[in-house]
Design a protein around this motif. Sequence first.
Motif, PDB file in Angstrom:
ATOM      1  N   ALA A  65     -27.603  41.384  22.176  1.00 15.78           N
ATOM      2  CA  ALA A  65     -26.640  40.794  21.249  1.00 15.78           C
ATOM      3  C   ALA A  65     -27.024  41.095  19.809  1.00 15.78           C
ATOM      4  O   ALA A  65     -26.168  41.417  18.981  1.00 15.78           O
ATOM      5  CB  ALA A  65     -26.558  39.285  21.479  1.00 15.78           C
ATOM      6  N   ASP A  66     -28.301  41.004  19.504  1.00 13.06           N
ATOM      7  CA  ASP A  66     -28.765  41.261  18.147  1.00 13.06           C
ATOM      8  C   ASP A  66     -28.568  42.729  17.766  1.00 13.06           C
ATOM      9  O   ASP A  66     -28.068  43.037  16.690  1.00 13.06           O
ATOM     10  CB  ASP A  66     -30.234  40.866  18.026  1.00 13.06           C
ATOM     11  CG  ASP A  66     -30.719  40.812  16.589  1.00 13.06           C
ATOM     12  OD1 ASP A  66     -29.879  40.748  15.662  1.00 13.06           O
ATOM     13  OD2 ASP A  66     -31.935  40.830  16.390  1.00 13.06           O
ATOM     14  N   ARG A  72     -23.042  37.929  20.794  1.00 13.83           N
ATOM     15  CA  ARG A  72     -23.664  37.057  19.789  1.00 13.83           C
ATOM     16  C   ARG A  72     -23.122  35.630  19.849  1.00 13.83           C
ATOM     17  O   ARG A  72     -23.824  34.693  19.518  1.00 13.83           O
ATOM     18  CB  ARG A  72     -23.473  37.624  18.386  1.00 13.83           C
ATOM     19  CG  ARG A  72     -24.364  38.805  18.107  1.00 13.83           C
ATOM     20  CD  ARG A  72     -24.253  39.258  16.681  1.00 13.83           C
ATOM     21  NE  ARG A  72     -25.142  40.396  16.457  1.00 13.83           N
ATOM     22  CZ  ARG A  72     -25.197  41.075  15.352  1.00 13.83           C
ATOM     23  NH1 ARG A  72     -24.414  40.750  14.331  1.00 13.83           N
ATOM     24  NH2 ARG A  72     -26.023  42.090  15.230  1.00 13.83           N
ATOM     25  N   PHE A  79     -27.909  33.088  15.671  1.00 14.94           N
ATOM     26  CA  PHE A  79     -27.259  33.918  14.660  1.00 14.94           C
ATOM     27  C   PHE A  79     -26.600  33.038  13.607  1.00 14.94           C
ATOM     28  O   PHE A  79     -25.727  32.240  13.910  1.00 14.94           O
ATOM     29  CB  PHE A  79     -26.218  34.843  15.303  1.00 14.94           C
ATOM     30  CG  PHE A  79     -26.833  35.845  16.238  1.00 14.94           C
ATOM     31  CD1 PHE A  79     -27.523  36.936  15.741  1.00 14.94           C
ATOM     32  CD2 PHE A  79     -26.752  35.677  17.611  1.00 14.94           C
ATOM     33  CE1 PHE A  79     -28.116  37.846  16.597  1.00 14.94           C
ATOM     34  CE2 PHE A  79     -27.338  36.583  18.472  1.00 14.94           C
ATOM     35  CZ  PHE A  79     -28.023  37.670  17.965  1.00 14.94           C
ATOM     36  N   HIS A  84     -22.289  37.033  11.712  1.00 12.79           N
ATOM     37  CA  HIS A  84     -21.138  37.420  12.512  1.00 12.79           C
ATOM     38  C   HIS A  84     -20.371  38.581  11.904  1.00 12.79           C
ATOM     39  O   HIS A  84     -19.751  39.356  12.618  1.00 12.79           O
ATOM     40  CB  HIS A  84     -20.211  36.231  12.734  1.00 12.79           C
ATOM     41  CG  HIS A  84     -20.830  35.204  13.638  1.00 12.79           C
ATOM     42  ND1 HIS A  84     -21.003  35.404  14.979  1.00 12.79           N
ATOM     43  CD2 HIS A  84     -21.328  33.983  13.373  1.00 12.79           C
ATOM     44  CE1 HIS A  84     -21.582  34.347  15.514  1.00 12.79           C
ATOM     45  NE2 HIS A  84     -21.806  33.468  14.559  1.00 12.79           N
TER      46      HIS A  84
END
Length: 156
Positions: A65-66, A72, A79, A84
Amino acid sequence: MDATAPSSSALEPSPSASVPALPPHGEGAAGDRAIQQALDTAWPADLDPVDERHLLTAGRALLRADATGVGRDQWPNYFADSQHGVAPAFAMARFRIQAAIARQDGARDRAVVHLVWAGTDRGGTHTDGRITDLHFTRTNPRTKEGKPAWITQSRT
């Protein structure tokens, strides 16, 4: 010199220690097994196998995701809102986790997932052997479904 600090020779493997050879950079997926073996040898397992599997799954998902931006929303506490809008550096097809381990991080209710990964950024630069450590804390011994209850620690 601090008498309590280990000497540099104490930090180096002894000549008789069996240390798996790491593959050369750029080896591709063929070298991933050697990297995994080196991690397993360097840091013997110290977590319950169920906790370890859960942490490895979570750590891999969080790193993906990062790096890629995909997923995310599953990690809202990790996060920050400002993240975003940030374009991910890596496409899913150009990102690979080479090896991963989960180990205690100083206490039974703390763990670190140590990941080694490779990727090609949007500019076309490929690098492998990147290292990321993700830290988790156990909130309860188990959820009501019987699964380990670990939450990630924020980056800040």
